[in-house]
Scaffold this motif. Sequence first.
Motif, PDB file in Angstrom:
ATOM      1  N   ALA A 103      17.677 -30.535  -3.527  1.00  0.00           N
ATOM      2  CA  ALA A 103      16.257 -30.777  -3.811  1.00  0.00           C
ATOM      3  C   ALA A 103      15.477 -29.491  -3.553  1.00  0.00           C
ATOM      4  N   PRO A 104      15.635 -28.494  -4.426  1.00  0.00           N
ATOM      5  CA  PRO A 104      15.001 -27.189  -4.181  1.00  0.00           C
ATOM      6  C   PRO A 104      13.483 -27.244  -4.121  1.00  0.00           C
ATOM      7  N   ASP A 105      12.874 -28.248  -4.750  1.00  0.00           N
ATOM      8  CA  ASP A 105      11.420 -28.390  -4.697  1.00  0.00           C
ATOM      9  C   ASP A 105      10.958 -29.315  -3.579  1.00  0.00           C
ATOM     10  N   GLY A 106      11.907 -29.845  -2.791  1.00  0.00           N
ATOM     11  CA  GLY A 106      11.558 -30.698  -1.663  1.00  0.00           C
ATOM     12  C   GLY A 106      11.628 -32.180  -1.991  1.00  0.00           C
ATOM     13  N   LEU A 107      11.365 -32.991  -0.959  1.00  0.00           N
ATOM     14  CA  LEU A 107      11.464 -34.447  -1.054  1.00  0.00           C
ATOM     15  C   LEU A 107      10.084 -35.081  -1.102  1.00  0.00           C
ATOM     16  N   ASP A 108       9.948 -36.088  -1.948  1.00  0.00           N
ATOM     17  CA  ASP A 108       8.699 -36.847  -2.036  1.00  0.00           C
ATOM     18  C   ASP A 108       8.742 -38.135  -1.234  1.00  0.00           C
ATOM     19  N   VAL A 109       9.880 -38.839  -1.290  1.00  0.00           N
ATOM     20  CA  VAL A 109      10.029 -40.128  -0.610  1.00  0.00           C
ATOM     21  C   VAL A 109      11.377 -40.135   0.097  1.00  0.00           C
ATOM     22  N   VAL A 110      11.368 -40.626   1.341  1.00  0.00           N
ATOM     23  CA  VAL A 110      12.610 -40.804   2.090  1.00  0.00           C
ATOM     24  C   VAL A 110      12.663 -42.229   2.613  1.00  0.00           C
ATOM     25  N   ILE A 111      13.748 -42.935   2.288  1.00  0.00           N
ATOM     26  CA  ILE A 111      14.030 -44.240   2.867  1.00  0.00           C
ATOM     27  C   ILE A 111      15.103 -44.004   3.924  1.00  0.00           C
ATOM     28  N   ASP A 112      14.702 -44.087   5.189  1.00  0.00           N
ATOM     29  CA  ASP A 112      15.607 -43.706   6.270  1.00  0.00           C
ATOM     30  C   ASP A 112      16.172 -44.932   6.972  1.00  0.00           C
ATOM     31  N   ASN A 113      17.497 -45.008   6.981  1.00  0.00           N
ATOM     32  CA  ASN A 113      18.215 -46.095   7.649  1.00  0.00           C
ATOM     33  C   ASN A 113      18.985 -45.617   8.872  1.00  0.00           C
ATOM     34  N   VAL A 114      18.838 -44.334   9.233  1.00  0.00           N
ATOM     35  CA  VAL A 114      19.742 -43.711  10.188  1.00  0.00           C
ATOM     36  C   VAL A 114      19.036 -43.155  11.418  1.00  0.00           C
ATOM     37  N   GLY A 115      17.977 -42.356  11.198  1.00  0.00           N
ATOM     38  CA  GLY A 115      17.366 -41.628  12.303  1.00  0.00           C
ATOM     39  C   GLY A 115      18.144 -40.367  12.614  1.00  0.00           C
ATOM     40  N   GLY A 116      17.933 -39.830  13.823  1.00  0.00           N
ATOM     41  CA  GLY A 116      18.708 -38.678  14.275  1.00  0.00           C
ATOM     42  C   GLY A 116      18.539 -37.446  13.416  1.00  0.00           C
ATOM     43  N   GLU A 117      19.625 -36.668  13.322  1.00  0.00           N
ATOM     44  CA  GLU A 117      19.567 -35.379  12.652  1.00  0.00           C
ATOM     45  C   GLU A 117      19.274 -35.505  11.159  1.00  0.00           C
ATOM     46  N   GLN A 118      19.646 -36.625  10.553  1.00  0.00           N
ATOM     47  CA  GLN A 118      19.387 -36.780   9.126  1.00  0.00           C
ATOM     48  C   GLN A 118      17.888 -36.893   8.851  1.00  0.00           C
ATOM     49  N   LEU A 119      17.179 -37.634   9.680  1.00  0.00           N
ATOM     50  CA  LEU A 119      15.733 -37.745   9.517  1.00  0.00           C
ATOM     51  C   LEU A 119      15.060 -36.409   9.792  1.00  0.00           C
ATOM     52  N   ALA A 120      15.505 -35.704  10.816  1.00  0.00           N
ATOM     53  CA  ALA A 120      14.912 -34.406  11.137  1.00  0.00           C
ATOM     54  C   ALA A 120      15.063 -33.423   9.981  1.00  0.00           C
ATOM     55  N   ALA A 121      16.252 -33.382   9.390  1.00  0.00           N
ATOM     56  CA  ALA A 121      16.483 -32.481   8.257  1.00  0.00           C
ATOM     57  C   ALA A 121      15.641 -32.901   7.057  1.00  0.00           C
ATOM     58  N   ALA A 122      15.490 -34.204   6.839  1.00  0.00           N
ATOM     59  CA  ALA A 122      14.687 -34.689   5.718  1.00  0.00           C
ATOM     60  C   ALA A 122      13.224 -34.303   5.878  1.00  0.00           C
TER      61      ALA A 122
ATOM     62  N   ARG B 249      12.119 -31.625   7.425  1.00  0.00           N
ATOM     63  CA  ARG B 249      12.032 -30.182   7.162  1.00  0.00           C
ATOM     64  C   ARG B 249      12.061 -29.886   5.659  1.00  0.00           C
ATOM     65  N   ALA B 250      12.543 -30.831   4.856  1.00  0.00           N
ATOM     66  CA  ALA B 250      12.612 -30.637   3.403  1.00  0.00           C
ATOM     67  C   ALA B 250      11.438 -31.283   2.673  1.00  0.00           C
ATOM     68  N   ALA B 251      10.398 -31.664   3.382  1.00  0.00           N
ATOM     69  CA  ALA B 251       9.282 -32.403   2.777  1.00  0.00           C
ATOM     70  C   ALA B 251       8.464 -31.543   1.818  1.00  0.00           C
ATOM     71  N   ARG B 252       8.029 -32.183   0.744  1.00  0.00           N
ATOM     72  CA  ARG B 252       6.997 -31.621  -0.127  1.00  0.00           C
ATOM     73  C   ARG B 252       5.631 -32.079   0.385  1.00  0.00           C
ATOM     74  N   PRO B 253       4.543 -31.464  -0.087  1.00  0.00           N
ATOM     75  CA  PRO B 253       3.219 -31.974   0.275  1.00  0.00           C
ATOM     76  C   PRO B 253       3.074 -33.446  -0.104  1.00  0.00           C
ATOM     77  N   HIS B 254       2.484 -34.220   0.804  1.00  0.00           N
ATOM     78  CA  HIS B 254       2.233 -35.657   0.628  1.00  0.00           C
ATOM     79  C   HIS B 254       3.524 -36.482   0.593  1.00  0.00           C
ATOM     80  N   ALA B 255       4.581 -35.987   1.201  1.00  0.00           N
ATOM     81  CA  ALA B 255       5.825 -36.747   1.279  1.00  0.00           C
ATOM     82  C   ALA B 255       5.622 -38.003   2.118  1.00  0.00           C
TER      83      ALA B 255
END
Length: 336
Positions: free
Chosen positions: A216-235, A237-243
């Motif tokens: 996702a070179p342009d970043g993430l708009d929506v994240v549905i997180d079922n895990v937490g931990g390092e996966q959420l933290a990395a997601a 850091r990859a946020a686009r504006p208004h994610a």
Amino acid sequence: MTTPVPAATRVVTLIREPTGTPRADDFAVVERPLAEPGPGAVVVRVRAFRVSASLLAMVGGGRERRGVPFPPVAVGDALYGAAMGTVLAAPSGGPITVGDTVIHHLGWRDYAVLPVRDCRMVPADVSPAVALGFGGTAYAALTRGTRVHPGDTVLVTAGGSAIGAMAGQIARILGAGRVLATASDRSRGDRLMAELGYDAVVTRDRPLDAQLGQAAPDGLDVVIDNVGGEQLAAAVRAARPHARYVLLGSLAGQLGGDSTVQLDGGLFAPLRITLRGYSSDDDPDAEAEWRERSAAWIADGQLVPAGATVGGLERAAEALIGVAAGEYVGTVLVEP
């Protein structure tokens, strides 16, 4: 013809305190007398029940878990979970009658006795995969917890889980331009792409930030997180504006890992990021809408209820361990 009510039922129980991660032989199928239904109670023959990895968070210890809204399972206790079945006996003149199909939360057995108020009627012809799947949860998260805009890049953590397998498909139907997932390793990632149509899968066995940057070179708009931990933290850091981030669960912690997460607070205000813990219980109106829309999506082939069905109550504990180990994709059901 009325089906006779049996005097006993088989039940899956916890027979010893697990040492570390529970094993299949920590559980056993035992026979117990079936309680007499009192006033306002029904007897249900279980047709199928759902196997959820989150159940392992309640197993052992005999104490409440913080943040877990269900009672613990101590040694000698029966396991429980969402189930679908046929009513064999019911109070006369009540809203539920013999022959009705209902959903309840006393799975992991052949027969259940429970109050009418704890049952929800469903059409007799609905499949257990649809009735017991997590599509409604995923749909509510993507239409109430947040909204998918046309062209959005969406990430679903634990993309092959019961919720994740449906969330990825629903996001695509709702207009997402690119749908990504996380998985444990490359082999499972390839399977998710082949079976569920993800555009890319980020795996935990390699650095997450580099993979997200490539997927996702342009970043993430929506994240549905079922895990937490390092996966959420990395997601984050990859946020686009208004994610928009919708947190549905914390599988990392429930399966013996660490769901604790440290987020970069400096990103939230300048990028206008929103982060929301969500339960579909917040929006009960979404359920009827989901049933109507999903029926049409399944009929025209846009949506496939991913999952597997295991036959035999004696294989239920093995299925639970398999779900926790990531052996399945989608919702796993047991037919006693």
